[in-house]
Design a protein around this motif. Structure first.
Motif, PDB file in Angstrom:
ATOM      1  N   SER A 177      46.196  40.124  33.517  1.00  0.00           N
ATOM      2  CA  SER A 177      46.240  39.829  32.087  1.00  0.00           C
ATOM      3  C   SER A 177      46.565  41.053  31.248  1.00  0.00           C
ATOM      4  N   THR A 189      50.279  41.249  31.108  1.00  0.00           N
ATOM      5  CA  THR A 189      50.982  40.066  30.609  1.00  0.00           C
ATOM      6  C   THR A 189      51.294  40.263  29.130  1.00  0.00           C
ATOM      7  N   ARG A 237      43.921  30.275  27.807  1.00  0.00           N
ATOM      8  CA  ARG A 237      45.292  30.618  28.199  1.00  0.00           C
ATOM      9  C   ARG A 237      46.016  31.371  27.088  1.00  0.00           C
ATOM     10  N   VAL A 275      51.623  32.941  31.460  1.00  0.00           N
ATOM     11  CA  VAL A 275      50.355  32.771  32.154  1.00  0.00           C
ATOM     12  C   VAL A 275      50.459  31.592  33.120  1.00  0.00           C
ATOM     13  N   ASN A 276      50.196  31.854  34.390  1.00  0.00           N
ATOM     14  CA  ASN A 276      50.229  30.812  35.415  1.00  0.00           C
ATOM     15  C   ASN A 276      48.794  30.437  35.755  1.00  0.00           C
ATOM     16  N   ASP A 277      48.263  29.481  35.022  1.00  0.00           N
ATOM     17  CA  ASP A 277      46.861  29.094  35.157  1.00  0.00           C
ATOM     18  C   ASP A 277      46.798  27.665  35.687  1.00  0.00           C
ATOM     19  N   TYR A 301      44.735  35.319  26.885  1.00  0.00           N
ATOM     20  CA  TYR A 301      44.676  35.611  28.314  1.00  0.00           C
ATOM     21  C   TYR A 301      44.042  36.961  28.619  1.00  0.00           C
ATOM     22  N   GLN A 338      46.048  36.373  37.952  1.00  0.00           N
ATOM     23  CA  GLN A 338      46.784  36.847  36.781  1.00  0.00           C
ATOM     24  C   GLN A 338      46.435  38.305  36.506  1.00  0.00           C
ATOM     25  N   VAL A 367      45.542  42.467  39.646  1.00  0.00           N
ATOM     26  CA  VAL A 367      45.675  41.011  39.716  1.00  0.00           C
ATOM     27  C   VAL A 367      44.333  40.398  40.100  1.00  0.00           C
TER      28      VAL A 367
END
Length: 379
Positions: free
Chosen positions: A295, A298, A335, A304-306, A338, A293, A251
């Motif tokens: 990535s 993901t 995004r 995606v929590n941007d 990602y 994130q 992360v």
């Protein structure tokens, strides 16, 4: 275009125990760790939930000069690794009270292990041609995790008013894998592989190393240029990227920075599918990805929590000798890509005003929306 080697590595723990006397594993058992590598190119790695042909989007290309200046377009296969072994005793999920450090050169690592539970952390050792690296490994903060940071460079941020007045250097390529609660048993029934030549039983435990740095290929395509922009200063920045990553979890850190990278200007590049010739300012930017994130793990862009926006800048040199830093909001593209990929901005040069003083204007462009929004601000 040359395919790149990516670092998807399988970590196999091979527990060796003597068959005679049977059903006996004494303290000091030898464990063999093998690190076979898998060849994986960017096309395989940049697999998204929707069809994505990055080579069709990538107009800039990657010629011999790019290779000499910036290196390969993709990842490189690592050959040297750092391994951290944490002994948990006879209880799974225990805290790390001690750590043993090892360096693995090649594909095989051997050490003595006591019976019990272990956590393993592996990452590739950074090798640079000049011995200088931007990536900083922090193992001192806590025994429960290892963090990697990138350091601040000398280039100043050229737009807006960032938290940091100087951009950060790109981190080197980094791949990491973490396995928890591996049990080294004293019961031979737990070992389902036997090598009759060495009279040894083996236990295999799979662990994968994932990339924790992400490659973005950026390009600004100039339509209808006709010599009005004749170059760039060779430096660009990509903002809103993570400054660090936790190797155990993969992360990225919460802290957002601006990453500095190099670019080149090419004339008469052909857009695949249309045949149109455009001038292109392009480059390769390596980052820790989107803050907060993981990535690599993901699977959908909607997950995606941007919370930050991403801007890319290029300083263009015009035919009258003036220069202007042009800033692009590429948030949606970052995004969407990602875990890396191609970031493209198209500009119709007919819509640009030729600057009359150095650094005299800024322009916010949305991909393919040449005339959507234009404004000036002091740089």
């Amino acid at each position: 275009m040359k395919k790149a080697l990516l670092s998807l590595l399988s970590l196999l723990l091979l527990l060796a125990c003597e068959r005679q006397p049977p059903l006996h594993l004494h303290r000091g058992t030898h464990v063999e760790v093998a690190l076979p590598t898998v060849e994986l190119d960017l096309t395989v790695y940049w697999t998204y939930e929707v069809g994505y042909d990055w080579e069709a989007e990538w107009t800039y290309g990657w010629d011999v000069t790019d290779l000499e200046l910036f290196g390969d377009i993709g990842y490189h296969e690592p050959s040297l690794f750092d391994l951290r072994r944490y002994y948990l005793g006879d209880q799974a999920g225990g805290r790390h009270t001690t750590v043993e450090e090892y360096e693995i050169n090649g594909k095989v690592f051997r050490a003595e292990y006591a019976v019990g539970y272990y956590d393993f952390l592996v990452w590739n050792k950074v090798l640079t041609s000049d011995g200088v690296q931007s990536l900083i490994i922090d193992e001192e903060t806590t025994l429960d995790s290892v963090m990697a940071f990138t350091n601040m460079g000398m280039s100043r941020v050229r737009y807006q008013e960032p938290t940091y007045t100087r951009a950060f250097n790109q981190p080197e390529e980094l791949f990491a894998g973490y396995g928890k609660n591996f049990y080294i048993s004293n019961n031979l029934e737990d070992y389902d592989h036997y090598d009759p030549e060495t009279n040894v039983y083996y236990k295999k435990i799979d662990m994968t190393l994932h990339p924790v740095t992400y490659i973005y290929l950026t390009q600004v395509r100039l339509h209808n240029n006709r010599g009005r922009i004749n170059g760039i200063d060779g430096e660009s920045n990509l903002s809103g990227m993570a400054r660090s990553v936790t190797l155990n979890s993969g992360v990225a850190g919460k802290e957002a920075i601006t990453v500095h990278y190099n670019t080149r200007f090419k004339r008469d590049c052909v857009i695949q599918g249309t045949g149109e010739k455009v001038d292109v300012a392009g480059g390769r930017c390596l980052t820790f990805g989107i803050p907060n994130q993981n990535s690599s793990r993901t699977t959908r862009a909607e997950d995606v929590n941007d919370r930050v926006r991403h801007y890319m800048d290029v300083n263009f040199i015009f035919s009258n000798g003036m220069d202007s830093t042009i800033v692009f909001d590429v948030t949606d593209q970052v995004r969407k890509r990602y875990k890396g990929g191609v970031i493209t901005v198209d500009i119709n040069v007919d819509t640009l005003r030729i600057p009359t003083r150095p650094g005299g204007s800024g322009f916010d462009a949305v991909v393919k929306d040449f005339d959507e929004e234009e404004y000036e601000f002091e740089m």
